[in-house]
Scaffold this motif. Structure first.
Motif, PDB file in Angstrom:
ATOM      1  N   ASP A  13       0.830  -1.209   0.000  1.00 48.43           N
ATOM      2  CA  ASP A  13       0.000   0.000   0.000  1.00 48.43           C
ATOM      3  C   ASP A  13       0.863   1.258   0.000  1.00 48.43           C
ATOM      4  N   GLU A  14       1.944   1.239   0.778  1.00 48.24           N
ATOM      5  CA  GLU A  14       2.850   2.395   0.839  1.00 48.24           C
ATOM      6  C   GLU A  14       3.528   2.630  -0.505  1.00 48.24           C
TER       7      GLU A  14
ATOM      8  N   ALA B 233       1.002   4.048  -3.048  1.00 50.43           N
ATOM      9  CA  ALA B 233       0.670   5.441  -2.762  1.00 50.43           C
ATOM     10  C   ALA B 233       1.846   6.365  -3.071  1.00 50.43           C
TER      11      ALA B 233
ATOM     12  N   ARG C  51       2.030   9.221  -6.044  1.00 53.36           N
ATOM     13  CA  ARG C  51       2.190  10.643  -5.749  1.00 53.36           C
ATOM     14  C   ARG C  51       3.457  11.211  -6.370  1.00 53.36           C
TER      15      ARG C  51
ATOM     16  N   GLN D 285      -2.995  -3.795  -7.068  1.00 53.25           N
ATOM     17  CA  GLN D 285      -4.074  -3.298  -6.215  1.00 53.25           C
ATOM     18  C   GLN D 285      -5.115  -4.380  -5.951  1.00 53.25           C
TER      19      GLN D 285
END
Length: 336
Positions: free
Chosen positions: A277-278, A281, A285, A306
């Motif tokens: 997840d990190e 993300a 970004r 995902q």
């Protein structure tokens, strides 16, 4: 674009990734290739608790970094071979799946050696040769080996609408009197340590997928120094994930009784899932929308990862882990 990195994913010493590549020459390019090559790959990958579990996890992670659909096709075959080995049974020819999920409104029952009912989440059921399938026999779950090519096995069409893992349709299958051969006694499938070890193997595939996504960020920092902060955070996350997998491999091979196999799996999968997840993300970004919109390979990797990592049950698994830690403390043992 940065140069393509090595396919190897190192969890302990990297030997498992290198041995896999030496054994099969080249990794499968498609899901069809993966299913054809699955028996040869299984022969090249060590079994869990063989003293070479880290090599097994490195091979799975390397497959995940190469292509998550390929990994998603091969990992269940490797798990099936490991399950059959635990039961002292030789696998039949062909590619295997493992169909063990339960879902609301569906129940598969074994009656006098034949299956009746519906099983959800049956990945590639229309393309596999066989599957190890869990079913209910009274109030206990049993595991059976099923020829998916026989009459009495029907894949429910039109159920798979995912945008990730598009090539791994995982809809329900209806069984109507299909013959099934028992694997172990009633309840054995869930009680054995290998059940937990198989879940850690899935986490190794997630780790490999996250490594591949993260590699897109490496080399893309010169024109945007803030990306270095994202790259540092990604390194922290992947290092924690790698160390968790390496620790799990060592404990499995050592027969470490200080941690229950189920607790070890919950802990390891949770750390890896959080790292995934990190990475998703931070890379999103740092790079913005362009790679997701304009780079087909990167966009597919992100979508596949995902969906794949959602096999982790998030807060539900954390609650189960917390319950296990509390029980250890109540018994006078500290988890840390």
């Amino acid at each position: 674009m940065p140069a393509a990195p090595s396919l190897d994913v190192d969890i302990d010493r990297g030997e498992g990734a290198r041995a896999l590549l030496r054994s099969i020459g080249a990794l499968p390019a498609t899901v069809a290739d993966a299913l054809t090559m699955a028996p040869a790959i299984a022969a090249a990958v060590p079994l869990p608790a063989s003293g070479r579990t880290a090599e097994r996890l490195e091979a799975l992670a390397t497959l995940g970094a190469h292509d998550l659909e390929v990994a998603r096709a091969i990992e269940p075959h490797l798990d099936a071979v490991a399950i059959l080995s635990e039961a002292g049974i030789a696998p039949r020819p062909g590619a295997y799946g493992v169909f063990a999920a339960e879902g609301p409104g569906s129940r598969l029952e074994l009656r006098e050696g034949r299956l009746a009912g519906e099983k959800p989440w049956c990945s590639l059921a229309d393309r596999l040769d066989r599957a190890l399938v869990s079913a209910w026999q009274g109030e206990e779950r049993v595991l059976v080996d099923v020829d998916l090519r026989q009459d009495g096995v029907r894949v429910v069409p039109g159920a798979w609408h995912a945008r990730g893992l598009v090539g791994i349709p995982s809809g329900p299958v209806r069984f109507d009197g299909a013959a099934a051969e028992p694997v172990g006694e009633s309840g054995w499938y869930l009680r054995r340590p290998g059940f937990a070890w198989g879940g850690i193997g899935v986490a190794a595939c997630w780790h490999g997928g996250a490594v591949a996504v993260a590699r897109r960020l490496v080399g893309a920092t010169a024109d945007a120094p803030l990306r270095l902060a994202h790259l540092g955070a990604v390194d922290e996350a992947l290092t924690a994930s790698r160390l968790a997998l390496a620790d799990a491999a060592r404990r499995i091979d050592a027969g470490d009784a200080s941690v229950d196999p189920g607790t070890l799996a919950l802990r390891t999968r949770g750390i890896v899932a959080r790292a995934v997840d990190e990475v998703l993300a931070r890379v999103g970004r740092a790079l913005g929308p362009a790679p997701l919109a304009l780079e087909a390979e990167h966009a597919r990797r992100v979508a596949d990862l995902q969906l794949y990592v959602r096999q982790h049950h998030a807060e539900r698994d954390q609650a189960s882990l917390g319950e296990a830690v509390a029980a250890m403390a109540a018994g006078g043992r500290s988890a840390w």
